[in-house]
Write a protein that holds these residues in place. Structure first.
Motif, PDB file in Angstrom:
ATOM      1  N   TYR A   1      -5.847  -9.369   5.178  1.00  0.00           N
ATOM      2  CA  TYR A   1      -6.971  -8.422   5.343  1.00  0.00           C
ATOM      3  C   TYR A   1      -8.364  -9.018   4.768  1.00  0.00           C
ATOM      4  O   TYR A   1      -9.460  -8.860   5.258  1.00  0.00           O
ATOM      5  CB  TYR A   1      -6.632  -7.409   4.251  1.00  0.00           C
ATOM      6  CG  TYR A   1      -7.655  -6.223   4.562  1.00  0.00           C
ATOM      7  CD1 TYR A   1      -7.903  -5.195   5.549  1.00  0.00           C
ATOM      8  CD2 TYR A   1      -8.333  -5.906   3.392  1.00  0.00           C
ATOM      9  CE1 TYR A   1      -8.827  -4.123   5.531  1.00  0.00           C
ATOM     10  CE2 TYR A   1      -9.506  -4.827   3.241  1.00  0.00           C
ATOM     11  CZ  TYR A   1      -9.667  -3.856   4.471  1.00  0.00           C
ATOM     12  OH  TYR A   1     -10.494  -3.280   4.277  1.00  0.00           O
TER      13      TYR A   1
ATOM     14  N   ARG B   1      -2.663  -8.163   2.123  1.00  0.00           N
ATOM     15  CA  ARG B   1      -3.876  -8.186   1.487  1.00  0.00           C
ATOM     16  C   ARG B   1      -4.720  -9.421   1.667  1.00  0.00           C
ATOM     17  O   ARG B   1      -5.686  -9.518   1.929  1.00  0.00           O
ATOM     18  CB  ARG B   1      -3.854  -8.046   0.059  1.00  0.00           C
ATOM     19  CG  ARG B   1      -3.025  -6.699  -0.558  1.00  0.00           C
ATOM     20  CD  ARG B   1      -2.668  -6.558  -1.896  1.00  0.00           C
ATOM     21  NE  ARG B   1      -3.957  -6.908  -2.843  1.00  0.00           N
ATOM     22  CZ  ARG B   1      -3.673  -7.537  -3.995  1.00  0.00           C
ATOM     23  NH1 ARG B   1      -2.590  -7.661  -4.458  1.00  0.00           N
ATOM     24  NH2 ARG B   1      -4.776  -7.706  -4.506  1.00  0.00           N
TER      25      ARG B   1
ATOM     26  N   ASP C   1      -9.399  -3.275  -1.585  1.00  0.00           N
ATOM     27  CA  ASP C   1      -9.006  -4.514  -2.382  1.00  0.00           C
ATOM     28  C   ASP C   1     -10.263  -5.442  -2.350  1.00  0.00           C
ATOM     29  O   ASP C   1     -11.110  -5.433  -1.380  1.00  0.00           O
ATOM     30  CB  ASP C   1      -8.049  -5.512  -1.778  1.00  0.00           C
ATOM     31  CG  ASP C   1      -7.353  -6.478  -2.407  1.00  0.00           C
ATOM     32  OD1 ASP C   1      -8.079  -6.725  -3.522  1.00  0.00           O
ATOM     33  OD2 ASP C   1      -6.405  -7.223  -2.086  1.00  0.00           O
TER      34      ASP C   1
ATOM     35  N   LEU D   1      -7.343  -1.095   3.298  1.00  0.00           N
ATOM     36  CA  LEU D   1      -6.997  -1.310   2.079  1.00  0.00           C
ATOM     37  C   LEU D   1      -8.007  -1.480   0.947  1.00  0.00           C
ATOM     38  O   LEU D   1      -9.385  -1.980   1.066  1.00  0.00           O
ATOM     39  CB  LEU D   1      -6.234  -2.936   2.102  1.00  0.00           C
ATOM     40  CG  LEU D   1      -5.265  -3.055   2.949  1.00  0.00           C
ATOM     41  CD1 LEU D   1      -4.747  -4.345   2.995  1.00  0.00           C
ATOM     42  CD2 LEU D   1      -4.064  -2.046   2.289  1.00  0.00           C
TER      43      LEU D   1
ATOM     44  N   ASP E   1       1.349  -8.715  -0.709  1.00  0.00           N
ATOM     45  CA  ASP E   1       0.154  -9.365  -0.991  1.00  0.00           C
ATOM     46  C   ASP E   1      -0.173 -10.366   0.165  1.00  0.00           C
ATOM     47  O   ASP E   1      -1.518 -10.721   0.470  1.00  0.00           O
ATOM     48  CB  ASP E   1       0.611 -10.477  -2.135  1.00  0.00           C
ATOM     49  CG  ASP E   1       0.732  -9.585  -3.662  1.00  0.00           C
ATOM     50  OD1 ASP E   1       0.023  -8.868  -3.838  1.00  0.00           O
ATOM     51  OD2 ASP E   1       1.751  -9.850  -4.100  1.00  0.00           O
TER      52      ASP E   1
END
Length: 214
Positions: A104, A101, A189, A187, A98
């Motif tokens: 990112y 993420r 996301d 990613l 996480d």
């Protein structure tokens, strides 16, 4: 995670900075209480981890007590516990990725994100290898004692882990180079702000404003 990864990183950074460089205040407990409320089903495990980490904090406080700096020892002890408790609670359900993420979403440099990802990947691999070795030793009836055989066994384990980590990192590097890796991880996301994210940022913002204005 109960809070968005990006918001978690921002809140953890701001809270840790403001608490690190000031004396403890009661209103610092506001964001901690909120996160603990969101994690109410895991409160026991969170405080169990905090108690374990307190072994190191107590040593630090004792050093200051020996130097007769009682107020500073208390101040550092409470502030350190506040920071650790907040971060433990906010990242309790996180497996580490996480953080990648969050980096990112916050548009950190690609090389920094990929380095963080591969570091976490290697830590996870080492952890799995260590767990497998530990289970094998248990199955063979090994018990740690204060003798040369135990030290010899632990030395072998560390050596095996070191060699395995080198080989795996090289294999991972070769694999990604063969796939045309260009130092960037993609990613899937999407950043979505929830009411919990906004409320947490609001509480952290309140303690910053109170600290600056009072």
């Amino acid at each position: 995670m109960i809070i968005s990864p990006a918001i978690s990183l921002i809140a953890a950074f701001l809270f840790s900075i403001i608490v690190s460089f000031s004396n403890y205040e009661l209103y610092y407990l506001l964001p901690i209480a909120f996160i603990l409320y969101l994690n109410k089903n895991n409160i026991f495990s969170i405080f169990k981890s905090l108690v374990f980490l307190n072994l190191f904090i107590v040593v630090l406080a004792l050093v200051l007590l020996i130097q007769n700096e009682y107020e500073e020892a208390l101040n550092i002890y409470i502030r350190t516990n506040m920071i650790i408790l907040f971060n433990l609670a906010i990242f309790y359900n996180s497996k580490g990725y996480d953080i990648v993420r969050g980096l990112y979403i916050l548009k950190f440099p690609d090389s920094f994100i990929s380095t963080t990802y591969f570091t976490l990947k290697m830590i996870e691999n080492l952890k799995n290898d260590f767990s497998n070795i530990k289970n094998t030793l248990k199955a063979r009836g090994f018990k740690a004692k204060t003798n040369l055989f135990t030290y010899y066994t632990f030395g072998n384990i560390l050596g095996m882990l070191f060699v395995k980590s080198i080989r795996k990192s090289q294999s991972l590097k070769d694999s990604f180079e063969a796939r045309g890796f260009n130092k960037k991880i993609y990613l899937n996301d999407k950043f979505k702000t929830t009411n919990k994210d906004i409320l947490l940022l609001l509480l952290v913002g309140i303690i910053i404003i109170l600290k600056v204005s009072l």
